[in-house]
Design an enzyme around this catalytic site. Structure first.
Site, PDB file in Angstrom:
ATOM      1  N   ILE A 170      29.950 -37.120  25.264  1.00  0.00           N
ATOM      2  CA  ILE A 170      30.304 -36.021  24.362  1.00  0.00           C
ATOM      3  C   ILE A 170      31.712 -35.485  24.612  1.00  0.00           C
ATOM      4  CG2 ILE A 170      27.941 -35.252  23.930  1.00  0.00           C
ATOM      5  CD1 ILE A 170      28.440 -32.987  25.981  1.00  0.00           C
ATOM      6  N   ARG A 185      25.692 -27.912  21.136  1.00  0.00           N
ATOM      7  CA  ARG A 185      26.668 -28.844  20.591  1.00  0.00           C
ATOM      8  C   ARG A 185      27.553 -28.208  19.523  1.00  0.00           C
ATOM      9  NH1 ARG A 185      25.767 -30.722  24.539  1.00  0.00           N
ATOM     10  NH2 ARG A 185      24.535 -32.569  25.074  1.00  0.00           N
ATOM     11  N   CYS A 195      20.166 -42.960  26.518  1.00  0.00           N
ATOM     12  CA  CYS A 195      21.539 -42.793  27.019  1.00  0.00           C
ATOM     13  C   CYS A 195      21.371 -42.047  28.334  1.00  0.00           C
ATOM     14  CB  CYS A 195      22.399 -42.046  26.019  1.00  0.00           C
ATOM     15  SG  CYS A 195      21.626 -40.605  25.261  1.00  0.00           S
ATOM     16  N   SER A 196      21.930 -40.885  28.489  1.00  0.00           N
ATOM     17  CA  SER A 196      21.679 -40.143  29.721  1.00  0.00           C
ATOM     18  C   SER A 196      20.442 -39.273  29.542  1.00  0.00           C
ATOM     19  CB  SER A 196      22.889 -39.279  30.085  1.00  0.00           C
ATOM     20  OG  SER A 196      23.981 -40.114  30.372  1.00  0.00           O
ATOM     21  N   ASP A 197      20.592 -38.236  28.696  1.00  0.00           N
ATOM     22  CA  ASP A 197      19.441 -37.366  28.472  1.00  0.00           C
ATOM     23  C   ASP A 197      18.648 -37.777  27.242  1.00  0.00           C
ATOM     24  OD1 ASP A 197      19.738 -35.681  30.684  1.00  0.00           O
ATOM     25  OD2 ASP A 197      21.424 -34.686  29.698  1.00  0.00           O
ATOM     26  N   GLY A 198      19.217 -38.662  26.459  1.00  0.00           N
ATOM     27  CA  GLY A 198      18.473 -39.155  25.304  1.00  0.00           C
ATOM     28  C   GLY A 198      18.435 -38.171  24.166  1.00  0.00           C
ATOM     29  N   ASP A 225      21.677 -37.185  22.522  1.00  0.00           N
ATOM     30  CA  ASP A 225      22.890 -37.282  21.718  1.00  0.00           C
ATOM     31  C   ASP A 225      23.073 -38.692  21.155  1.00  0.00           C
ATOM     32  OD1 ASP A 225      23.698 -34.616  22.025  1.00  0.00           O
ATOM     33  OD2 ASP A 225      24.380 -35.038  24.053  1.00  0.00           O
TER      34      ASP A 225
END
Lengths: 550, 650
Positions: B268, B376, B330-333, B335
């Site tokens: 991000i 966001r 992805c990382s936290d799932g 974004d």
């Protein structure tokens, strides 16, 4: 026919044709004097490809064992690959194509051999005559006259036999002015703005030289176009620097002291090899399959193509603005007055004059401002983006003009009677054609070649209803206003229809276009039906009433 | 504040004088020109930054940048006023409580029932039913009913039938923020599915039996395939770095039958900077072509858009062509995973390309799975490092697809732009908060209205006239061109230069075709009426029975053809009655504006002293150094003349 000597192998079987976004096809290759013909007779999918030799820009050959491969790059930017079994056959075919695609005599070109398969309704060579144009002009103003001073092309070799000049200037004065202008291209009328009577003239640079030569007749000629007390603008398509440098070679620009009623504005439109290199770089970027997004954008930027588009459009908008908004007359010139000058004058007319946005009006514009005005098509369009010969006089001047028209068309999609296909068609025919229209460099050469007797005009073919329907814009609604395009970078786009035409699948876009046509067609049908019914009803009701009254 | 000037970004000469009002919810600028009183309204929640610039002789300039890419430049006469406005806006643009947001005061005059109806328009259970679920392989799980397992997940989650509560809870403990693998899309034709999760807490060597069982269960739910793809949407380097923090990615050796794949979408922070750079390019006063293209490239924005698209294309291909299920994380799932899952769904299923389906898609992949809208998009004052244009990128992906497949989408560009606007506007409750849990606690559905109902009510404005449900482009999977076609990705000026109308095509094909279609519909109706009347008349004539028809009057009232013809004959007027807020009037008769645009690069040197000494040869040289356009300037001969006209010479 001497073509036979050039064709060493007229026919090869089991040739495989590769094109982007098509499956490879096997078939037979034939060479004729003017065409390369590939035909595949597979029952499920018979197809033929006809390619004019004159459309071939360059040819490369490669061998893997005895299998030869020819890569043909065309002036319309398409690239095809032919796998030909047999080394000798491949070499023969390659050298034949090379010879046939680089014939140096104009009279051997296809237009001199082409016999039309259609009925000629209207002879295109006679569709746009200067007399007719002048008749239209004289219905609104009597300040201009038709001069036949150049009847034998004796005064200016690159001008047409008749030109429109101010009434108050006689032929004798014109001769003197011609001596003062580069290539004898004295100022002539390009456009008359009916709304306010302002005009746009074009010429070549004045030959002032380093010692500031002047010509009273020249000053008188252009002053004749000014209203009392009004001023005009000279738009020099060169930067001030370039214009100053031109003085060393005998050229130059109008000095304020001698033209006090005129204001000079310099614009910077590039010429010749700079444009040609831009085109080569742009097409290279479009064909590059390997790179990532970043390289695509930087290559697009490095080509400078869109910069040229922006510069040309800006200059044209400026000319149009002087005429329409400032109420001033304008003289446009660069060096020779055959390239950037014509880009500016013709685009300004598209902005100002709604009739130039119709099919016939646009054809007339191309005839007037490009063909008759002496844009050297044969020199400029001899080669396109894949050529290796770096001749000084090859340049995509006309293609840039068409690109600018497309940009305006994209911003005003409902204001043009023609569509993108029409512009692409003109691009193709300017570079390779069965018609004689774009042969020669000026009217002088064309008349010597007797093109109007020996070849067919492009306009004879285009202006038949069967063809016209392909070029009509379904969204067209006559728009009588001046249209001001935006020249901001965000508003200008790559002309995909030309530059990505062979590198992108167009199916979905074509479908969208078809859908658009259908929506409008259906609407028109319904309108017709409703009108018919209304009429019928009205008739019946009147009948009714009459009966009632009886 | 009175006597405020609103500057036009394209031309410094053209400024409107008016009065600035600050209300609880909006900044309003009303022009003084009496007949028009043109108003500019800006929601506080749209304000992304306020900048006070150095005071000049004319006043104190204030620059307001909005999240919907509007840039407003005001000049306030008194420094004091300017400072007050500045301070107030800074405060108003950064609310600290949800209750301060516009949606809690916005009242579209709907009664309670209508509001409830509005919220029911999009029903996710219905959506999973539409996919064919529950079925033999998938079931709804209530393991998260009190948000007990994962507080950023919805209460109702669809999981493989063979994954029992033990497996789910076990797996959730092995996943970042407990976001265990759950179903996002199911393809009933071949049983392949798209599941989503966060990264596993694998570190360098940790493993978790339940998580392995979970992935095995997903594979088993697709009997047609003996493996699943695990797609990590991060660049490999980022994923590896995460291992040091005890997170990371799946080890192919530990899981039976997975194929692991990285797809490098940046995080991000990279995306936020990229957008920032691109907006700087958009804001340039009069950029050259090179400035613009170079800046666009340098921002990397289109590269990132393409990366998201490529990931979506990869997954859609796996599902549609290989029939293989995919687990995305992805990382936290919340974004990149949301972006990629929704792009893939959009490619796979024509339903999501309809207006209703698109609402469902956003509700499913973004709202319900806990995309952190509040963080966001900065709805409440918070950490600026959390802000990132994640859903903007998804929306742009849709636009890029619309450009490539003009007949495939039921909705048009305006629909996308309005959704983007409302993600930031906080006028509707849909995108409030960071999770379903927070929204329920706030009782959003009882206290605010749903955007979807609002858009649905005005759906006629959002139709793509080229869309036909029976068209070939609307069927099945969309297959965009992959690799070398970088040129397919274009700068979206309709979004990022949305408020510079001078930059857009002056006539809109979409609006024109919509007008034609509307007329067509009316013609169809009239044809029917006329047909009936004709039949009646014929009958009556047969019966020699004259009816003085009322119908006659009726048809006169209809007067369709006339009014509509004139509508179609003047393309520059046909959408002037569009009342929607970014009124994209294609009116090209607006010559004032446009005449100025082409002059912008001549404006650089508008110093009056330069225009005075234009006659000297040297003066000309001087000028040409300053601006490439060079040239000389006419002293205004006619002072009564509109000042705009001489502008291009300056």
């Amino acid at each position: 026919m001497e073509f036979a000597e050039l064709i060493k192998t007229p026919r090869a079987d089991n040739v495989v044709l590769h094109r982007p976004f098509h499956l490879a096809v096997e078939g037979t290759l034939c060479l004729t004097g003017h065409h390369l013909i590939f035909s595949s007779r597979r029952q499920d999918n018979a197809e033929e490809l006809w390619l004019l030799h004159s459309n071939i820009d360059s040819i490369e050959k490669r061998f893997v064992g005895s299998l030869g491969t020819i890569i043909i790059k065309c002036k319309d930017l398409r690239i095809i690959q032919l796998d030909i079994p047999g080394m000798e056959e491949c070499l023969n075919i390659a050298s034949s194509i090379e010879a046939l695609s680089t014939l140096d005599s104009v009279t051997l070109m296809y237009p001199f051999f082409y016999r039309p398969m259609f009925e000629i309704v209207e002879d295109g060579w006679r569709s746009f005559l200067p007399d007719q144009e002048f008749e239209l002009l004289s219905s609104v103003t009597d300040e201009w006259r038709l001069s036949c001073i150049n009847k034998e092309f004796s005064v200016c070799p690159s001008y047409p036999p008749v030109v429109i000049v101010p009434k108050s200037v006689d032929d004798e004065a014109l001769r003197k002015v011609a001596m003062f202008r580069h290539g004898s291209r004295f100022p002539v009328l390009s456009y008359y703005h009916k709304k306010n009577g302002m005009v746009m003239m074009r010429s070549s640079q004045p030959l002032t030289g380093t010692n500031g030569r002047r010509c009273k007749e020249d000053e008188k000629l252009i002053n004749a176009t000014l209203r009392p007390g009004k001023r005009g603008y000279i738009i020099d398509t060169r930067s001030l620097n370039v214009a100053q440098q031109a003085r060393a070679k005998g050229g130059g620009f109008e000095q304020e002291a001698h033209y006090p009623q005129w204001r000079r504005i310099h614009k910077c439109i590039e010429r010749f090899n700079i444009l040609q290199e831009s085109l080569i770089k742009l097409v290279e970027a479009c064909n590059d399959q390997s790179h990532n997004m970043d390289r695509w954008l930087s290559k697009l930027e490095a080509s400078n193509w869109l910069t040229h588009v922006k510069e040309i459009l800006t200059a044209a908008c400026l000319a149009a603005q002087c005429i329409d908004r400032e109420g001033a007359s304008v003289l446009v010139h660069g060096t020779e007055g055959t390239d950037s000058t014509l880009q500016v004058t013709s685009l300004a007319q598209i902005i100002l004059d709604p009739s130039c946005r119709t099919i016939r009006g646009f054809e007339s514009l191309v005839v007037r401002e490009w063909l008759q005005a002496g844009h050297p098509f044969q020199q400029r369009c001899a080669q396109s983006a894949y050529s290796n010969s770096k001749q000084k006089w090859e340049a995509p001047v006309f293609l840039l003009f068409l690109d600018c028209v497309w940009q305006i068309l994209r911003q005003f999609p409902c204001s043009f009677e023609f569509n993108e296909q029409f512009l692409i068609m003109l691009f193709e025919h300017a570079y390779a054609s069965q018609f004689g229209t774009f042969l020669g460099n000026n009217e002088n050469e064309r008349s010597k070649l007797k093109l109007s007797q020996k070849t067919m005009s492009l306009w004879s073919w285009v202006n038949r209803s069967e063809e016209l329907s392909k070029f009509q814009n379904p969204l067209f609604e006559a728009n009588s206003l001046v249209i001001w395009p935006s020249v901001a970078p965000q508003s200008l786009q790559l002309w995909e229809g030309v530059f990505l035409r062979w590198n992108r699948p167009s199916k979905f876009l074509d479908e969208a276009h078809e859908e658009m046509i259908n929506i409008i067609k259906y609407n028109k049908e319904l309108q017709a039906k409703v009108n018919a019914l209304r009429r019928q009803l009205a008739e019946m009701e009147t009948d009714d009433r009459m009966q009632e009254n009886l | 504040v009175e006597n405020v000037r609103l500057l036009d970004r394209l031309s410094s000469r053209k400024a409107a004088l008016g009065t600035l009002y600050l209300t609880a919810t909006h900044v309003i600028f009303v022009e003084n020109v009496s007949e028009t009183r043109k108003e500019t309204w800006v929601l506080h929640s749209q304000i992304s930054s306020v900048e006070k610039q150095a005071t000049t002789a004319t006043g104190c300039p204030l620059l307001i940048r909005c999240k919907n890419f509007q840039v407003i430049q005001l000049v306030i006469p008194q420094e004091r006023d300017c400072h007050d406005v500045y301070i107030s806006l800074i405060r108003l643009a950064r609310p600290v409580k949800y209750e301060e947001l516009y949606c809690f005061s916005f009242n579209p005059k709907l009664d309670k029932e209508e509001r409830e109806q509005g919220w029911k328009l999009v029903d996710l259970n219905e959506e999973y039913n539409r996919m064919g679920i529950p079925n033999n392989y998938w079931q709804i799980s209530d393991v998260n009913r009190d948000y007990g397992v994962c507080d950023s997940y919805p209460t109702e989650v669809y999981v493989p039938k063979s994954a029992n509560a033990h497996i789910i809870v076990g797996s959730s403990k092995f996943r970042s923020r407990r976001r265990f693998p759950a179903l996002s899309y199911y393809c009933k034709d071949n049983n392949a599915s798209i599941c989503r999760s966060s990264q596993p807490l694998s570190g360098f060597s940790a493993r978790c039996l339940e998580d392995e069982q979970m992935l095995q269960a997903i594979r088993k739910a697709n009997p047609g395939s003996d493996f699943i793809y695990v797609v990590d949407t991060r660049p490999k380097l980022n994923a590896m770095a995460n291992r040091a923090a005890g997170k990371g990615y799946e080890n192919e050796d530990n899981y039976s039958n997975i194929k692991f794949q990285f797809i490098g979408i940046e995080n991000i922070h990279v995306m936020r900077n990229s957008l920032q750079k691109m907006l700087e390019v958009c804001e340039l006063k009069s950029p050259s072509m090179s400035d613009f293209l170079w800046g666009l490239e340098n921002s990397g924005w289109l590269k990132h858009i393409k990366a998201v698209m490529d990931a979506g294309i990869f997954i859609a291909k796996a599902v549609a062509e290989e029939g293989v299920s995919v687990l995305v994380h992805c990382s936290d799932g919340w974004d990149r995973t949301a972006q990629v899952c929704s792009v893939a769904s959009l490619l796979l299923d024509p339903y999501y390309r309809t207006m209703k389906g698109f609402m469902v898609l956003i509700e499913k992949d973004w709202v319900s799975f806990g995309h952190k809208f509040n963080h966001r998009y900065g709805n409440l004052d918070g950490d600026p490092k959390e802000i990132s244009p994640v859903i903007d990128q998804f929306i742009e992906c849709v636009w890029q697809l619309m450009e490539q497949f003009p007949c495939a989408f039921e909705f048009n560009e305006r629909f996308l732009i309005h959704i983007q606007h409302h993600i930031y506007s906080c006028q509707f409750g849909n995108f409030l908060c960071n999770s379903q849990k927070e929204r329920r606690e706030l009782k959003i559905q009882e206290r605010t209205y749903s955007l979807w109902a609002h858009l649905w009510k005005n759906r006629a404005d959002y139709l793509n006239p080229l869309y036909r449900p029976d068209h070939s482009q609307t069927q099945g999977t969309l297959r965009p061109q992959m690799a070398p076609c970088n040129f397919l990705y274009k700068f979206w000026s309709g979004m990022y230069n949305r408020f510079e109308k001078g930059l857009h095509p002056r006539q809109s094909v979409t609006d024109y075709l919509m007008a034609v279609k509307e007329e067509t519909q009316q013609l169809e109706e009239e044809l029917e009426v006329l047909g009936e009347r004709l039949a009646n008349l014929q009958k009556s004539q047969l019966n020699d029975n004259k009816v003085k028809s009322k119908q006659q009057d009726r048809s006169k009232q209809l007067g369709l053809s006339n009014s509509n013809n004139s509508l179609a004959n003047t393309p520059q007027e046909y959408s002037s009655d569009l009342k929607s807020f970014p009124s994209r009037s294609p009116s090209q008769g607006d010559e004032e504006d446009s005449a100025l645009i082409l002059t912008q690069d001549n404006l650089k040197s508008s110093d009056p002293d330069l225009s005075a000494n234009s006659d000297q040869e040297s003066g000309v040289e001087d000028l040409s150094c300053r601006s490439p356009s060079g040239g000389s300037c006419l002293p205004s001969e006619d002072s009564g003349k509109d000042s705009d006209e001489a502008v291009f010479l300056a």
